[in-house]
Design an enzyme around this catalytic site. Structure first.
Site, PDB file in Angstrom:
ATOM      1  N   THR A 132       0.810  -1.221   0.000  1.00 23.50           N
ATOM      2  CA  THR A 132       0.000   0.000   0.000  1.00 23.50           C
ATOM      3  C   THR A 132       0.844   1.272   0.000  1.00 23.50           C
ATOM      4  O   THR A 132       1.861   1.361   0.694  1.00 23.50           O
ATOM      5  CB  THR A 132      -0.928  -0.003   1.241  1.00 23.50           C
ATOM      6  OG1 THR A 132      -1.680  -1.221   1.240  1.00 23.50           O
ATOM      7  CG2 THR A 132      -1.879   1.179   1.219  1.00 23.50           C
ATOM      8  N   HIS A 346     -23.820  -7.758  26.463  1.00 26.64           N
ATOM      9  CA  HIS A 346     -23.265  -7.385  27.767  1.00 26.64           C
ATOM     10  C   HIS A 346     -23.959  -6.136  28.328  1.00 26.64           C
ATOM     11  O   HIS A 346     -23.625  -5.687  29.437  1.00 26.64           O
ATOM     12  CB  HIS A 346     -21.769  -7.078  27.661  1.00 26.64           C
ATOM     13  CG  HIS A 346     -20.877  -8.284  27.700  1.00 26.64           C
ATOM     14  ND1 HIS A 346     -20.824  -9.214  26.689  1.00 26.64           N
ATOM     15  CD2 HIS A 346     -19.995  -8.708  28.641  1.00 26.64           C
ATOM     16  CE1 HIS A 346     -19.938 -10.150  26.998  1.00 26.64           C
ATOM     17  NE2 HIS A 346     -19.428  -9.873  28.178  1.00 26.64           N
ATOM     18  N   GLY A 347     -24.887  -5.554  27.565  1.00 29.38           N
ATOM     19  CA  GLY A 347     -25.528  -4.319  28.021  1.00 29.38           C
ATOM     20  C   GLY A 347     -24.480  -3.235  28.237  1.00 29.38           C
ATOM     21  O   GLY A 347     -23.479  -3.176  27.509  1.00 29.38           O
ATOM     22  N   GLU A 371      -6.149  -6.282   3.617  1.00 32.68           N
ATOM     23  CA  GLU A 371      -6.042  -7.422   2.671  1.00 32.68           C
ATOM     24  C   GLU A 371      -7.157  -7.363   1.629  1.00 32.68           C
ATOM     25  O   GLU A 371      -7.719  -8.385   1.243  1.00 32.68           O
ATOM     26  CB  GLU A 371      -6.104  -8.750   3.434  1.00 32.68           C
ATOM     27  CG  GLU A 371      -4.869  -9.037   4.250  1.00 32.68           C
ATOM     28  CD  GLU A 371      -3.705  -9.535   3.412  1.00 32.68           C
ATOM     29  OE1 GLU A 371      -3.941 -10.226   2.414  1.00 32.68           O
ATOM     30  OE2 GLU A 371      -2.553  -9.205   3.763  1.00 32.68           O
TER      31      GLU A 371
HETATM   32  C1  FAD Z   1      -3.986  -1.258  10.537  1.00 30.92           C
HETATM   33  C2  FAD Z   1      -3.660  -1.440   9.094  1.00 30.92           C
HETATM   34  C3  FAD Z   1      -2.691  -2.374   8.709  1.00 30.92           C
HETATM   35  C4  FAD Z   1      -2.371  -2.553   7.378  1.00 30.92           C
HETATM   36  N1  FAD Z   1      -1.342  -3.412   7.012  1.00 30.92           N
HETATM   37  C5  FAD Z   1      -0.892  -3.378   5.728  1.00 30.92           C
HETATM   38  C6  FAD Z   1       0.309  -4.085   5.378  1.00 30.92           C
HETATM   39  O1  FAD Z   1       0.954  -4.752   6.209  1.00 30.92           O
HETATM   40  N2  FAD Z   1       0.755  -4.005   4.100  1.00 30.92           N
HETATM   41  C7  FAD Z   1       0.092  -3.268   3.138  1.00 30.92           C
HETATM   42  O2  FAD Z   1       0.571  -3.216   2.002  1.00 30.92           O
HETATM   43  N3  FAD Z   1      -1.051  -2.596   3.452  1.00 30.92           N
HETATM   44  C8  FAD Z   1      -1.557  -2.637   4.708  1.00 30.92           C
HETATM   45  N4  FAD Z   1      -2.695  -1.935   5.036  1.00 30.92           N
HETATM   46  C9  FAD Z   1      -3.401  -1.196   3.980  1.00 30.92           C
HETATM   47  C10 FAD Z   1      -4.778  -1.767   3.647  1.00 30.92           C
HETATM   48  O3  FAD Z   1      -4.635  -2.995   2.952  1.00 30.92           O
HETATM   49  C11 FAD Z   1      -5.527  -0.691   2.855  1.00 30.92           C
HETATM   50  O4  FAD Z   1      -5.887   0.323   3.786  1.00 30.92           O
HETATM   51  C12 FAD Z   1      -6.746  -1.214   2.135  1.00 30.92           C
HETATM   52  O5  FAD Z   1      -6.365  -2.067   1.072  1.00 30.92           O
HETATM   53  C13 FAD Z   1      -7.622  -0.083   1.561  1.00 30.92           C
HETATM   54  O6  FAD Z   1      -6.879   0.868   0.882  1.00 30.92           O
HETATM   55  P1  FAD Z   1      -7.077   2.428   1.249  1.00 30.92           P
HETATM   56  O7  FAD Z   1      -6.948   2.576   2.715  1.00 30.92           O
HETATM   57  O8  FAD Z   1      -6.186   3.236   0.391  1.00 30.92           O
HETATM   58  O9  FAD Z   1      -8.597   2.735   0.878  1.00 30.92           O
HETATM   59  P2  FAD Z   1      -9.231   3.146  -0.618  1.00 30.92           P
HETATM   60  O10 FAD Z   1      -8.679   2.217  -1.586  1.00 30.92           O
HETATM   61  O11 FAD Z   1      -8.939   4.606  -0.763  1.00 30.92           O
HETATM   62  O12 FAD Z   1     -10.721   2.906  -0.352  1.00 30.92           O
HETATM   63  C14 FAD Z   1     -11.622   3.840   0.286  1.00 30.92           C
HETATM   64  C15 FAD Z   1     -13.044   3.251   0.210  1.00 30.92           C
HETATM   65  O13 FAD Z   1     -13.435   3.145  -1.167  1.00 30.92           O
HETATM   66  C16 FAD Z   1     -13.849   1.802  -1.436  1.00 30.92           C
HETATM   67  N5  FAD Z   1     -13.449   1.415  -2.789  1.00 30.92           N
HETATM   68  C17 FAD Z   1     -12.235   1.564  -3.393  1.00 30.92           C
HETATM   69  N6  FAD Z   1     -12.254   1.046  -4.623  1.00 30.92           N
HETATM   70  C18 FAD Z   1     -13.512   0.538  -4.814  1.00 30.92           C
HETATM   71  C19 FAD Z   1     -14.155  -0.151  -5.876  1.00 30.92           C
HETATM   72  N7  FAD Z   1     -13.501  -0.464  -6.994  1.00 30.92           N
HETATM   73  N8  FAD Z   1     -15.467  -0.494  -5.709  1.00 30.92           N
HETATM   74  C20 FAD Z   1     -16.132  -0.200  -4.576  1.00 30.92           C
HETATM   75  N9  FAD Z   1     -15.563   0.432  -3.536  1.00 30.92           N
HETATM   76  C21 FAD Z   1     -14.260   0.797  -3.644  1.00 30.92           C
HETATM   77  C22 FAD Z   1     -13.091   0.951  -0.415  1.00 30.92           C
HETATM   78  O14 FAD Z   1     -13.719  -0.298  -0.221  1.00 30.92           O
HETATM   79  C23 FAD Z   1     -13.150   1.852   0.808  1.00 30.92           C
HETATM   80  O15 FAD Z   1     -14.386   1.690   1.456  1.00 30.92           O
HETATM   81  C24 FAD Z   1      -3.060  -1.796   6.379  1.00 30.92           C
HETATM   82  C25 FAD Z   1      -4.044  -0.864   6.766  1.00 30.92           C
HETATM   83  C26 FAD Z   1      -4.332  -0.671   8.096  1.00 30.92           C
HETATM   84  C27 FAD Z   1      -5.341   0.375   8.466  1.00 30.92           C
END
Ligand code: FAD
Length: 389
Positions: A132, A346-347, A371
């Site tokens: 990411t 658990h209320g 993921e």
């Molecule tokens: C605590 C945490 C740990 C993580 N660990 C890792 C890691 O180890 N390695 C790594 O590489 N990444 C990691 N991530 C990243 C994570 O995989 C991404 O946050 C996730 O894939 C979503 O990407 P984004 O946050 O950019 O959201 P966006 O892609 O910007 O999405 C925003 C919203 O739009 C929706 N959306 C986007 N595209 C579409 C579509 N085509 N159709 C419908 N809806 C859509 C999404 O579902 C979401 O609701 C982590 C994230 C967090 C918060």
């Protein structure tokens, strides 16, 4: 309870694997679970848990015997992820991330790479999977990190965000684009970057809703020089490696979510069997029984699917993308639903930190996001049924 005992007996584990799982259960019961609330409160990385996990030699279970490991089954690995995550979701995802970052090396690395890097993993090295970026989340193909060939080295420039274990990892599996191949998805490539590489820096760690003890970091690659020998596969093969990596990590995060779900279900059961209102135990109200029936049925079906996917992987099936998406989608939605209902049952006490369900609800939410968000999984599953026009 017979229902869950039978489900737990579903994975076809060897005698040695059952023994290891018993040791993991003892570790989670005696050490990891009792420390979980405090780790959540302080949001400090749980080094004590990682040391205990490494004392059991747990990383070795997924490393092949030829490279210092034990080469146990995927089902055994998933069972351990679920067990640890039920006790402490933060520790569960930290350990699972070691597997996520290492499995592509096991499956696609050269013999030289495996012999050089895997013994360290078997001994307890921490891994990070770096996909990411700030402007490339759900659509990872827009990643901007660059790999540029320079003699026997590759220069890595760019950065990654939200990287689990990003500030503590020994080995980073990094995806980026091979400069000479342009900017398309066919330029995506993968390499292993090792801790201490000059130019690698941690920009910040995130302050999160849940999984507070598991670190999530933004990292930068400022012209990091990586030996060409650390390239996984060939330039431009990264997208295939990425998809194959996700096929193995998505069932793993599903097992993690099911650990949270099982913990929330068990806490709710214990509470409503004990708590009385209007002269009856809460579980004696029929409306509550209907809810329990729905949750238990969903949990049983989803756990059975977990072991189905594990069997496919252990049988050598690699084309499991849709099954893995279904599992990740259902397990994470279920973890969120059961954790929410457990708080409700658990209320007012469910809203108080003294009860574990409060933490489980916060820990459950991210499982629907990482993921691949569950919207993306619905899209992947749905579009797999489109016939060629
Ligand atoms: C605590 C945490 C740990 C993580 N660990 C890792 C890691 O180890 N390695 C790594 O590489 N990444 C990691 N991530 C990243 C994570 O995989 C991404 O946050 C996730 O894939 C979503 O990407 P984004 O946050 O950019 O959201 P966006 O892609 O910007 O999405 C925003 C919203 O739009 C929706 N959306 C986007 N595209 C579409 C579509 N085509 N159709 C419908 N809806 C859509 C999404 O579902 C979401 O609701 C982590 C994230 C967090 C918060």
């Amino acid at each position: 309870m017979q229902l869950f005992h039978r489900l737990d007996a579903l994975p076809a584990l060897s005698y040695e694997e059952r023994q290891l799982l018993d040791s993991v259960k003892a570790l989670t019961r005696d050490e990891i679970a009792p420390r979980a609330a405090e780790h959540d409160r302080t949001a400090e990385f749980p080094w004590d848990n990682i040391r205990a996990i490494n004392a059991l030699g747990l990383n070795a279970m997924f490393v092949p015997e030829c490279c210092g490991g034990a080469g146990l089954s995927y089902a055994a690995y998933l069972a351990c992820v679920r067990e640890i995550s039920a006790a402490c979701a933060s520790t569960g995802i930290i350990w699972a991330t070691n597997f996520h970052a290492t499995k592509p090396l096991i499956d696609f690395g050269s013999e030289e790479q495996k012999r050089r890097l895997l013994p360290r993993v078997a001994e307890g090295a921490i891994g990070a999977l770096c996909i990411t970026e700030p402007a490339a989340g759900s659509d990872a193909t827009h990643m901007a990190t660059r790999f540029t060939s320079d003699g026997d080295d590759i220069i890595v420039s760019g950065g990654k965000t939200f990287i689990s274990n990003g500030d503590v990892a020994d080995l980073y599996l990094v995806f980026g684009k091979w400069s000479e191949l342009g900017d398309g998805r066919n330029a995506i490539s993968a390499l292993y970057l090792e801790k201490g590489t000059p130019g690698l820096s941690v920009l910040r760690t995130e302050d999160k809703m849940g999984h507070r003890a598991a670190s999530t970091a933004a990292i930068a690659f400022d012209d990091c020089r990586v030996p060409r020998g650390n390239l996984l596969g060939r330039p431009g093969e990264g997208l295939g490696l990425l998809l194959a990596a996700l096929n193995k990590s998505r069932p793993s995060v599903a097992a993690h979510a099911l650990g949270i779900a099982r913990a929330a279900f068990e806490d709710a059961l214990a509470y409503i069997n004990d708590r009385r209102q209007s002269g009856r135990r809460i579980i004696e109200f029929q409306g509550v029984q209907f809810l329990l029936a729905d949750l238990a049925t969903e949990l049983a079906m989803c756990e059975a699917w977990l072991w189905h996917v594990a069997r496919l992987v252990d049988a050598g099936e690699s084309d499991i993308g849709i099954e893995a998406s279904m599992l990740k989608l259902r397990a994470s939605d279920l973890a969120m639903r059961i954790a929410t209902e457990a708080v409700q049952l658990h209320g007012g006490y469910g809203y108080i930190k003294e009860y574990r369900v409060e933490r489980l609800l916060r820990d459950a939410k991210i499982t629907q996001i990482w993921e691949g968000t569950n919207q993306i999984h619905r899209q992947l599953i749905g579009r797999s049924f489109i016939t060629r026009g």
